[in-house]
Design an enzyme around this catalytic site. Structure first.
Site, short mmCIF file in Angstrom:
data_model
loop_
_atom_site.label_atom_id
_atom_site.label_comp_id
_atom_site.label_asym_id
_atom_site.label_seq_id
_atom_site.Cartn_x
_atom_site.Cartn_y
_atom_site.Cartn_z
N GLY A 127 0.86 -1.34 -0.08
CA GLY A 127 -0.13 0.05 0.09
C GLY A 127 0.91 1.25 0.05
CB SER A 128 -0.07 4.67 0.62
OG SER A 128 -0.79 4.48 2.02
CB ALA A 129 5.34 5.82 1.11
CB ALA B 66 -0.44 3.21 5.42
N GLY B 67 2.63 2.85 5.29
CA GLY B 67 3.92 1.82 5.69
C GLY B 67 4.66 2.47 6.63
CD GLU C 269 7.05 -5.94 -0.60
OE1 GLU C 269 7.67 -5.33 -1.30
OE2 GLU C 269 7.31 -6.55 0.21
P1 NAD Z 1 -3.32 2.42 0.86
O1 NAD Z 1 -2.06 2.54 2.08
O2 NAD Z 1 -4.40 3.49 1.36
O3 NAD Z 1 -4.34 1.11 1.44
C1 NAD Z 1 -3.70 -0.07 1.55
C2 NAD Z 1 -4.55 -1.06 2.69
O4 NAD Z 1 -4.09 -0.55 3.91
C3 NAD Z 1 -5.92 -0.94 2.58
O5 NAD Z 1 -6.63 -2.29 2.71
C4 NAD Z 1 -6.03 -0.06 3.75
O6 NAD Z 1 -7.59 0.09 4.29
C5 NAD Z 1 -5.16 -0.33 4.71
N1 NAD Z 1 -4.80 0.91 5.50
C6 NAD Z 1 -4.45 1.95 4.92
N2 NAD Z 1 -4.19 2.85 6.20
C7 NAD Z 1 -4.11 2.04 7.36
C8 NAD Z 1 -4.00 2.17 8.67
N3 NAD Z 1 -3.33 3.31 8.95
N4 NAD Z 1 -3.93 1.26 9.46
C9 NAD Z 1 -4.43 -0.13 8.88
N5 NAD Z 1 -4.75 -0.31 7.56
C10 NAD Z 1 -4.65 0.80 6.95
O7 NAD Z 1 -3.04 2.16 -0.42
P2 NAD Z 1 -4.00 1.96 -1.55
O8 NAD Z 1 -4.51 3.42 -1.92
O9 NAD Z 1 -4.91 1.13 -1.55
O10 NAD Z 1 -3.10 1.64 -2.79
C11 NAD Z 1 -2.16 2.29 -3.59
C12 NAD Z 1 -0.81 2.46 -3.00
O11 NAD Z 1 -0.01 1.46 -2.89
C13 NAD Z 1 0.32 3.55 -3.89
O12 NAD Z 1 0.90 4.08 -2.98
C14 NAD Z 1 1.16 2.42 -4.49
O13 NAD Z 1 2.27 2.73 -4.89
C15 NAD Z 1 1.19 1.38 -3.42
N6 NAD Z 1 1.72 0.19 -3.93
C16 NAD Z 1 2.73 -0.60 -3.73
C17 NAD Z 1 2.77 -1.83 -4.45
C18 NAD Z 1 4.44 -2.60 -4.13
O14 NAD Z 1 4.55 -3.84 -4.58
N7 NAD Z 1 5.30 -1.66 -3.72
C19 NAD Z 1 2.26 -2.43 -5.03
C20 NAD Z 1 1.02 -1.63 -5.39
C21 NAD Z 1 0.52 -0.56 -4.84
#
Ligand code: NAD
Length: 474
Positions: free
Chosen positions: A207-209, A211-212, A230
């Site tokens: 997911g997003s940087a 959240a990471g 990731e």
């Molecule tokens: P996101 O971080 O908004 O959400 C990803 C997941 O995490 C969702 O299920 C969301 O509900 C959950 N989440 C978000 N914040 C949270 C928190 N604080 N606590 C618990 N759960 C939480 O990401 P997105 O918008 O769904 O995806 C797009 C992002 O993912 C982009 O930044 C993209 O670059 C990244 N991405 C990375 C890879 C990789 O392999 N490196 C691959 C695909 C997407």
């Protein structure tokens, strides 16, 4: 009862509706997963592999239906979602091979007996998935985690619950007697937060940087919880020379605009020499971008790209675009809506940001930022001028320049004369800096799904006293 809905971004139609898992439901799922863990972990790996093969068969039986679900929830065209389901199916075989190769048992003879390397599963893994590859990416954590002997509680993106539910159906069929080994819970961030705050042994997150980074902080003092992150990037593509400008432009357009710019590995920054080739390439990229077919997933002729995930995502991207223009960026192609379409549709955009300050942020949309630079030193410096390090690319026939990019570039995926989005499940996939935490996924997922145990083994205790001989008091 609070409900979650997902929508087709092209039409606004509801695709899925279901119950959100509140804190109690999340705890209950985690407890079931913990109870299911010992028996699952104790199975011979061949039995877990057999379950994964049954999951593969279940996916194959539903591949068209799942491709359509993903298309409806994400807006991606069917050519792309069919590829996504094919990757999910292919992941099973790749994960079986990777597990054997990277996390299998090894033994070697020693004078006293043998040295044995084994791998043990961590326990209960939480998997949080993104919306852009709602099947393939969580699947890339789930399949290896289950083969390794972990149990999994998976929360799909709140934008793509139907895809998660379809995966859960396939696992339910595959796991019959071990049904709590894999559970899917639905909800948005609050559900994810409850999952992360629960009793887990690992968090496998794509997911997003932002959240990471949040998870890195939460688990900074929890070495017992394995964390595989990731995340996003602000990926550079240096386009330096090409005998065929149109071929080079194809690489750029695919890098920047595939999946409507919603791939983590999309090129965000195009770095070109400030010369005739650079100018010709930018013209060719703009010309090609003009001809991209944009449309809904079920239209004929089939579009190359669909809408963004939502109207809100389009509005956010437009705000970021406007901010760059305000900072002085020159518009080569605007980020417009598409007439007669929902608010989630946008046209691919190109900006020249040479000489202006641009925040080092990922714009998760088809927005390509061009920097013109005087020489290759400046190109490398510009490429590395980011806190991220997911993907990078070079377009050039010059081997010496490629060597420089390999040595001086900083990214986990570095491609030459191919789109920055080019990746294979038979290779690791992960990034440096704020793009991850050095636990790459894809082929290397086996590494974070189990921990190694090293043993010296002898069948009895004989032969140990010799080491003390002559060094003991009478
Ligand atoms: P996101 O971080 O908004 O959400 C990803 C997941 O995490 C969702 O299920 C969301 O509900 C959950 N989440 C978000 N914040 C949270 C928190 N604080 N606590 C618990 N759960 C939480 O990401 P997105 O918008 O769904 O995806 C797009 C992002 O993912 C982009 O930044 C993209 O670059 C990244 N991405 C990375 C890879 C990789 O392999 N490196 C691959 C695909 C997407």
């Amino acid at each position: 009862m609070t409900m979650l809905q997902s929508f087709d971004p092209a039409t606004g139609e509801t695709v899925w509706e279901g119950e959100i898992a509140g804190p109690q439901a999340v705890s209950a799922a985690l407890l079931r997963a913990r109870k299911a863990f010992p028996a699952w972990a104790a199975l011979p790996v061949a039995e877990r592999v057999a379950a994964a093969q049954r999951y593969k068969a279940a996916l194959e039986a539903r591949k068209d239906a799942i491709a359509q679900i993903i298309a409806r929830e994400t807006g991606k065209p069917m050519w792309e979602t069919r590829t996504e389901v094919a990757s999910m199916i292919g992941k099973v075989g790749l994960s079986i091979t990777a597990q054997a190769e990277r996390a299998g048992d090894r033994q070697s003879a020693m004078p006293f007996g043998q040295a044995v390397l084994r791998h043990r599963p961590h326990g209960v893994m939480a998997v949080l998935g993104p919306f852009n590859f709602p099947g393939h990416l969580p699947n890339g954590h789930i399949v290896p985690a289950l083969i390794a002997g972990n149990t999994v509680v998976f929360k799909p993106s709140e934008m793509t619950p139907a895809t998660g539910a379809a995966m859960a159906e396939c696992w339910a069929e595959a796991l019959a007697d071990h049904r709590h080994v894999f559970q899917c819970i639905q909800g948005a961030r609050e559900t994810g937060e409850a999952l992360v705050a629960g009793h887990i042994d690992g968090l496998l997150f794509t997911g997003s940087a932002g959240a990471g980074a949040h998870f890195r902080r939460i688990f900074a003092d929890r070495p017992d919880v394995i964390l595989a992150l990731e995340l996003g990037g602000n990926n550079p593509l240096i386009a330096w020379d090409s005998a065929d400008v149109d071929e080079a432009a194809s690489v750029v357009v695919q890098s920047g605009f595939i999946t409507t710019g919603q791939r983590c590995s999309c090129a965000r920054r195009l770095i070109v020499p400030d010369n005739a080739f650079g100018a010709a390439l930018v013209d060719a990229v703009a010309g090609l971008a003009d001809r991209i077919v944009i449309g809904a997933w079920n239209e004929t002729p089939e579009p190359w790209i669909g809408p963004l995930i939502s109207d809100a995502a389009a509005q956010a991207a437009k705000a970021r675009f406007a901010e760059l223009v305000e900072r002085g960026a020159k518009v080569i192609r605007p980020l417009n809506g598409v007439e007669g379409r929902s608010g989630a549709f946008v046209t691919p955009a190109i900006l020249d940001v040479t000489g202006i300050f641009v925040p080092d942020e990922e714009i998760f949309a088809p927005v390509l930022q061009i920097s013109r630079v005087p020489d290759f030193d400046a190109a490398i410096e510009a490429a590395n001028n980011t806190r991220f390090g997911l993907s990078a690319g070079l377009i050039s026939a010059d081997d010496a320049l490629w060597q420089r990019v390999l040595v001086e570039g900083r990214a986990g995926v570095v491609n030459r004369n191919r789109p920055t989005t080019g990746a294979a499940g038979s290779m690791p996939f992960g990034g440096l800096g704020e793009s991850g935490n050095h636990r790459p996924s894809a082929y290397y997922a086996a590494d974070y799904c189990a921990y190694p145990v090293a043993s010296f083994e002898a069948t009895d205790a004989s032969g140990n006293s010799g080491a003390l001989a002559g060094k003991l008091r009478a």
